[in-house]
Design an enzyme around this catalytic site. Structure first.
Site, short mmCIF file in Angstrom:
data_model
loop_
_atom_site.label_atom_id
_atom_site.label_comp_id
_atom_site.label_asym_id
_atom_site.label_seq_id
_atom_site.Cartn_x
_atom_site.Cartn_y
_atom_site.Cartn_z
CB CYS A 88 -43.50 48.88 14.71
SG CYS A 88 -42.99 49.78 13.77
CG HIS A 177 -40.15 47.32 17.04
ND1 HIS A 177 -40.62 46.45 15.96
CD2 HIS A 177 -39.59 48.61 16.11
CE1 HIS A 177 -40.28 47.32 14.77
NE2 HIS A 177 -40.49 47.95 14.94
CD GLU A 179 -40.10 43.20 17.11
OE1 GLU A 179 -40.11 43.19 15.70
OE2 GLU A 179 -40.42 44.10 18.12
#
Length: 238
Positions: A88, A177, A179
């Site tokens: 990001c 994202h 994660e």
């Protein structure tokens, strides 16, 4: 291996990737740049991850630490040529640090949305074992408008052409994202900038809708995170 992580807000850390680091007994140091922690000497680290945050790459007056961070990223990738992963804001910082440009994402990409690998992405070792088209959590109002010279675009979406890129042989970054973990949406929803953007994009019940969509796709998110992690570490070791 020693891993260095640049963080820009307390709630944006390596997320689900922390479990794999623990399983592999990999030491990692988080530098909380937003809290005034300085960039340490880079030579003692083998890989660098740069996480997300609510600020923009051009907010250097409000966040002057962005300047030394970009210098460190440039040195890491161009001079030290060591493994790098940006997510990001980390994706945008990589582009900005190496001569690319970032600009407003219109409309913002906020939600669980489709990302598609390019032909180069399908052949890239970071994405080995992943489907060509996949859903990821997105929460950004800025994008990489122009990738740096020499960058290879690895993934795109209908309204954001540079969703993932590689620079050289060892630097990767993603706008989305990878994660996320079960508590991510609730935690990020408490950040005023993120909350306001979410409501503007998805309406008053946007947080509930985002949490529901994230929960539905969480098994796929976590599986993808492990694949990306294993692929990155394999490349880092080589």
């Amino acid at each position: 291996m020693r891993l260095l992580v640049f963080q820009h807000i307390d709630c944006e850390h390596p997320g689900s990737l922390r479990r794999f680091l623990a399983e592999d007994h990999i030491e990692w140091d988080a530098v909380n740049l937003h809290a005034g922690e300085p960039v340490p000497p880079l030579e003692g680290y083998d890989a660098l991850w740069v996480m997300g945050g609510p600020m923009d790459v051009w907010d250097v007056e409000e966040h002057p630490w962005l300047v030394p961070e970009k210098l460190a990223i440039r040195r890491w990738v161009r001079e030290l040529e060591r493994p790098f992963l940006g997510l990001c804001l980390g994706h945008q910082l990589l582009a900005d640090a190496l001569g690319g440009t970032c600009g407003p994402q219109r409309p913002p990409e906020i939600g669980v949305l489709d990302v598609e690998l390019t032909q180069a992405g399908q052949n890239d070792p970071l994405f080995e074992g992943l489907p060509r088209r996949q859903k990821f959590l997105q929460w950004h109002s800025v994008n990489v408008a122009q990738a740096p010279e020499g960058a290879t675009v690895l993934a795109s979406s209908d309204i954001c052409k540079v969703q993932a890129m590689r620079i050289g042989k060892h630097a990767w970054s993603m706008q989305y994202h990878a994660e996320v973990e079960p508590g991510t949406v609730a935690n990020w929803g408490e950040v005023p900038a993120y909350h306001h953007a979410l409501i503007a994009a998805l309406g008053d019940d946007g947080l509930t809708a985002m949490q529901s969509a994230a929960a539905e796709h969480m098994p796929a998110f976590l599986s993808c995170a492990e694949t990306l992690y294993r692929n990155f570490m394999r490349q880092a070791a080589s």
